[in-house]
Design a protein around this motif. Structure first.
Motif, PDB file in Angstrom:
ATOM      1  N   ARG A 116       0.176  13.293   0.198  1.00 42.74           N
ATOM      2  CA  ARG A 116       1.384  12.719  -0.374  1.00 42.74           C
ATOM      3  C   ARG A 116       1.098  11.327  -0.915  1.00 42.74           C
ATOM      4  NH1 ARG A 116       6.463  15.409  -0.012  1.00 42.74           N
ATOM      5  NH2 ARG A 116       5.982  17.495   0.778  1.00 42.74           N
ATOM      6  N   HIS A 117       1.674  11.047  -2.082  1.00 41.90           N
ATOM      7  CA  HIS A 117       1.516   9.747  -2.730  1.00 41.90           C
ATOM      8  C   HIS A 117       2.544   8.773  -2.153  1.00 41.90           C
ATOM      9  CE1 HIS A 117       2.581   6.791  -5.865  1.00 41.90           C
ATOM     10  NE2 HIS A 117       1.300   6.831  -6.189  1.00 41.90           N
ATOM     11  N   VAL A 118       2.093   7.559  -1.832  1.00 35.10           N
ATOM     12  CA  VAL A 118       3.000   6.527  -1.318  1.00 35.10           C
ATOM     13  C   VAL A 118       3.209   5.433  -2.357  1.00 35.10           C
ATOM     14  CG1 VAL A 118       3.401   4.820   0.501  1.00 35.10           C
ATOM     15  CG2 VAL A 118       2.282   7.001   1.050  1.00 35.10           C
ATOM     16  N   LEU A 119       2.137   4.844  -2.863  1.00 34.65           N
ATOM     17  CA  LEU A 119       2.279   3.793  -3.863  1.00 34.65           C
ATOM     18  C   LEU A 119       0.990   3.661  -4.672  1.00 34.65           C
ATOM     19  CD1 LEU A 119       0.551   1.073  -2.788  1.00 34.65           C
ATOM     20  CD2 LEU A 119       2.480   0.933  -1.226  1.00 34.65           C
ATOM     21  N   THR A 120       1.121   3.029  -5.823  1.00 35.24           N
ATOM     22  CA  THR A 120      -0.012   2.747  -6.701  1.00 35.24           C
ATOM     23  C   THR A 120      -0.081   1.239  -6.922  1.00 35.24           C
ATOM     24  OG1 THR A 120       0.251   4.871  -7.840  1.00 35.24           O
ATOM     25  CG2 THR A 120      -1.041   3.178  -8.960  1.00 35.24           C
ATOM     26  N   ALA A 121      -1.286   0.686  -6.888  1.00 34.65           N
ATOM     27  CA  ALA A 121      -1.454  -0.759  -7.035  1.00 34.65           C
ATOM     28  C   ALA A 121      -2.777  -1.049  -7.728  1.00 34.65           C
ATOM     29  CB  ALA A 121      -1.402  -1.441  -5.667  1.00 34.65           C
ATOM     30  N   GLN A 122      -3.006  -2.324  -8.015  1.00 33.65           N
ATOM     31  CA  GLN A 122      -4.272  -2.757  -8.586  1.00 33.65           C
ATOM     32  C   GLN A 122      -5.105  -3.442  -7.520  1.00 33.65           C
ATOM     33  OE1 GLN A 122      -3.569  -5.209 -12.078  1.00 33.65           O
ATOM     34  NE2 GLN A 122      -3.964  -3.466 -13.417  1.00 33.65           N
ATOM     35  N   ASP A 123      -6.423  -3.180  -7.541  1.00 32.44           N
ATOM     36  CA  ASP A 123      -7.301  -3.862  -6.612  1.00 32.44           C
ATOM     37  C   ASP A 123      -7.773  -5.187  -7.224  1.00 32.44           C
ATOM     38  OD1 ASP A 123      -9.312  -3.266  -8.440  1.00 32.44           O
ATOM     39  OD2 ASP A 123     -10.133  -1.618  -7.279  1.00 32.44           O
ATOM     40  N   VAL A 130      -4.577   4.111  -5.101  1.00 33.38           N
ATOM     41  CA  VAL A 130      -3.399   4.859  -4.662  1.00 33.38           C
ATOM     42  C   VAL A 130      -3.432   4.998  -3.141  1.00 33.38           C
ATOM     43  CG1 VAL A 130      -2.098   7.012  -4.897  1.00 33.38           C
ATOM     44  CG2 VAL A 130      -3.437   6.151  -6.831  1.00 33.38           C
ATOM     45  N   LEU A 131      -2.310   4.657  -2.506  1.00 32.14           N
ATOM     46  CA  LEU A 131      -2.156   4.874  -1.065  1.00 32.14           C
ATOM     47  C   LEU A 131      -1.603   6.269  -0.858  1.00 32.14           C
ATOM     48  CD1 LEU A 131      -2.202   3.707   1.848  1.00 32.14           C
ATOM     49  CD2 LEU A 131       0.190   3.037   1.483  1.00 32.14           C
ATOM     50  N   ILE A 132      -2.340   7.079  -0.088  1.00 27.92           N
ATOM     51  CA  ILE A 132      -1.929   8.460   0.169  1.00 27.92           C
ATOM     52  C   ILE A 132      -1.982   8.741   1.669  1.00 27.92           C
ATOM     53  CG2 ILE A 132      -2.694   9.322  -2.077  1.00 27.92           C
ATOM     54  CD1 ILE A 132      -5.255  10.327  -0.722  1.00 27.92           C
ATOM     55  N   HIS A 133      -1.265   9.760   2.095  1.00 31.93           N
ATOM     56  CA  HIS A 133      -1.403  10.247   3.473  1.00 31.93           C
ATOM     57  C   HIS A 133      -1.332  11.764   3.463  1.00 31.93           C
ATOM     58  CE1 HIS A 133       2.887  11.217   3.846  1.00 31.93           C
ATOM     59  NE2 HIS A 133       3.205   9.984   3.489  1.00 31.93           N
ATOM     60  N   ARG A 183       9.034  -0.511   8.274  1.00 28.67           N
ATOM     61  CA  ARG A 183       7.898  -0.786   7.388  1.00 28.67           C
ATOM     62  C   ARG A 183       6.796   0.183   7.779  1.00 28.67           C
ATOM     63  NH1 ARG A 183       9.544  -6.339   8.449  1.00 28.67           N
ATOM     64  NH2 ARG A 183       8.040  -6.488  10.139  1.00 28.67           N
ATOM     65  N   THR A 184       6.406   1.033   6.844  1.00 26.57           N
ATOM     66  CA  THR A 184       5.499   2.120   7.188  1.00 26.57           C
ATOM     67  C   THR A 184       4.673   2.548   5.977  1.00 26.57           C
ATOM     68  OG1 THR A 184       5.420   4.433   7.954  1.00 26.57           O
ATOM     69  CG2 THR A 184       7.369   3.774   6.731  1.00 26.57           C
ATOM     70  N   VAL A 185       3.528   3.145   6.242  1.00 24.19           N
ATOM     71  CA  VAL A 185       2.731   3.759   5.174  1.00 24.19           C
ATOM     72  C   VAL A 185       3.097   5.231   4.991  1.00 24.19           C
ATOM     73  CG1 VAL A 185       0.792   2.173   5.485  1.00 24.19           C
ATOM     74  CG2 VAL A 185       0.851   4.318   6.799  1.00 24.19           C
ATOM     75  N   LEU A 186       4.059   5.725   5.754  1.00 23.11           N
ATOM     76  CA  LEU A 186       4.404   7.153   5.717  1.00 23.11           C
ATOM     77  C   LEU A 186       5.687   7.394   4.926  1.00 23.11           C
ATOM     78  CD1 LEU A 186       3.606   8.130   9.431  1.00 23.11           C
ATOM     79  CD2 LEU A 186       2.109   8.252   7.421  1.00 23.11           C
ATOM     80  N   TRP A 187       5.683   7.060   3.646  1.00 24.98           N
ATOM     81  CA  TRP A 187       6.859   7.256   2.793  1.00 24.98           C
ATOM     82  C   TRP A 187       6.741   8.515   1.934  1.00 24.98           C
ATOM     83  CZ3 TRP A 187      11.130   4.952   3.861  1.00 24.98           C
ATOM     84  CH2 TRP A 187      11.165   3.633   4.350  1.00 24.98           C
ATOM     85  N   GLY A 188       5.769   9.359   2.190  1.00 24.50           N
ATOM     86  CA  GLY A 188       5.499  10.470   1.280  1.00 24.50           C
ATOM     87  C   GLY A 188       6.566  11.540   1.215  1.00 24.50           C
ATOM     88  N   TRP A 189       7.479  11.577   2.185  1.00 25.66           N
ATOM     89  CA  TRP A 189       8.533  12.603   2.184  1.00 25.66           C
ATOM     90  C   TRP A 189       9.896  12.003   1.852  1.00 25.66           C
ATOM     91  CZ3 TRP A 189       5.063  12.103   6.372  1.00 25.66           C
ATOM     92  CH2 TRP A 189       4.032  13.053   6.385  1.00 25.66           C
ATOM     93  N   LEU A 190       9.925  10.864   1.246  1.00 24.20           N
ATOM     94  CA  LEU A 190      11.159  10.154   0.952  1.00 24.20           C
ATOM     95  C   LEU A 190      12.183  11.077   0.285  1.00 24.20           C
ATOM     96  CD1 LEU A 190      11.298   6.591  -0.579  1.00 24.20           C
ATOM     97  CD2 LEU A 190      12.836   8.383  -1.386  1.00 24.20           C
TER      98      LEU A 190
END
Length: 257
Positions: A116-123, A130-133, A183-190
């Motif tokens: 699941r995709h959580v967010l996209t950012a620049q390094d 992409v942050l995924i779980h 506050r969590t990295v587990l937003w993939g099922w929003l």
């Protein structure tokens, strides 16, 4: 590895070494040869936004809620005295180093399925990451648990991937605030609907709050915090879906891992 006899948990606690990555005083220890994590209250840093009660009590409350849900999200946890005073002790769980249930990957390396995709950012080099779980029932249940306990610090490193597929969550000191602080990295099922097992777990938790669990939590949390816990359960059972982030708060912790 279990502690089948409650008396074992009160045996002599021997410190092995501090865990340097922890922000509060945290130690690897053993009880009769069984590895545990020991977090003495004396090693806690005072937090302006969690001023009421020791963080160890919130860790214990998170374990009790995990047990009431019936999902085993939190490893066995208890309160006891130790070499550095009273604190929280938790059974050590050794994760599988080959598994990464949460990952940060380049945009061209995102798996097609099972994630699941959580967010996209620049390094730092202006590349896209992409942050995924993983998309698994175990991680879904952890995400529901985090909503219920209002977890303000679900980092990727707080998820332990066990070889058999089970997922443990650890570090629950920043939980149960009366204000929404998820506050969590587990937003993939929003926004997605909860399944029957998830709904049944929250229903059982609400029933438990009216019985022995509520009494146990009263020695660990304030009365308003317990009321807020029940209200979060009601909200999930009313909407039957994963909530969206609160716009007043950062949606993810920092750092992410």
């Amino acid at each position: 590895m279990t502690l089948p006899d409650p008396d074992v948990g009160s045996g002599e606690l021997d410190l092995i070494a501090p865990i340097p990555t922890a922000s509060n005083g945290t130690y690897l220890a053993t009880i009769e040869g069984i590895p545990v994590v020991y977090k003495p209250v004396s090693g806690e840093q005072q937090l302006w936004d969690f001023p009421d009660g020791p963080l160890a009590h919130r860790e214990m409350a998170a374990y009790l809620v995990s047990e009431a849900l019936g999902w085993g999200v939190v490893p066995r946890t208890w309160l006891r005295d130790g070499p550095l005073g009273a604190g929280m002790v938790q059974l050590w769980r050794e994760p599988d180093p080959e598994q990464d249930p949460v990952d940060l990957v380049s945009s061209d390396a995102v798996p097609d399925k099972g994630w699941r995709h959580v967010l996209t950012a620049q390094d730092s080099r202006h590349g896209t990451v992409v942050l995924i779980h993983e998309d698994s029932p175990a991680l879904r249940r952890m995400a529901v648990f985090d909503v219920v306990v209002n977890n303000a610090d679900r980092k990727g490193g707080h998820i332990l991937a066990m070889p058999d597929g089970h997922r443990y969550g650890v570090d629950h000191g920043l939980t149960f605030h009366v204000q929404r602080k998820l506050r969590t990295v587990l937003w993939g099922w929003l926004g997605e609907e909860l399944d029957d097992e998830e709904i049944a777990g929250v229903e059982h938790l609400r029933l438990s709050l009216g019985a022995g669990l509520g009494q146990a939590l009263s020695g660990l949390l304030s009365a308003p915090e317990i009321v807020a816990l029940d209200e979060r359960c009601q909200g999930l059972l009313s909407e039957h879906r994963f909530p969206a982030p609160d716009g007043r708060m950062p949606a993810t912790p920092w750092p992410l891992f």
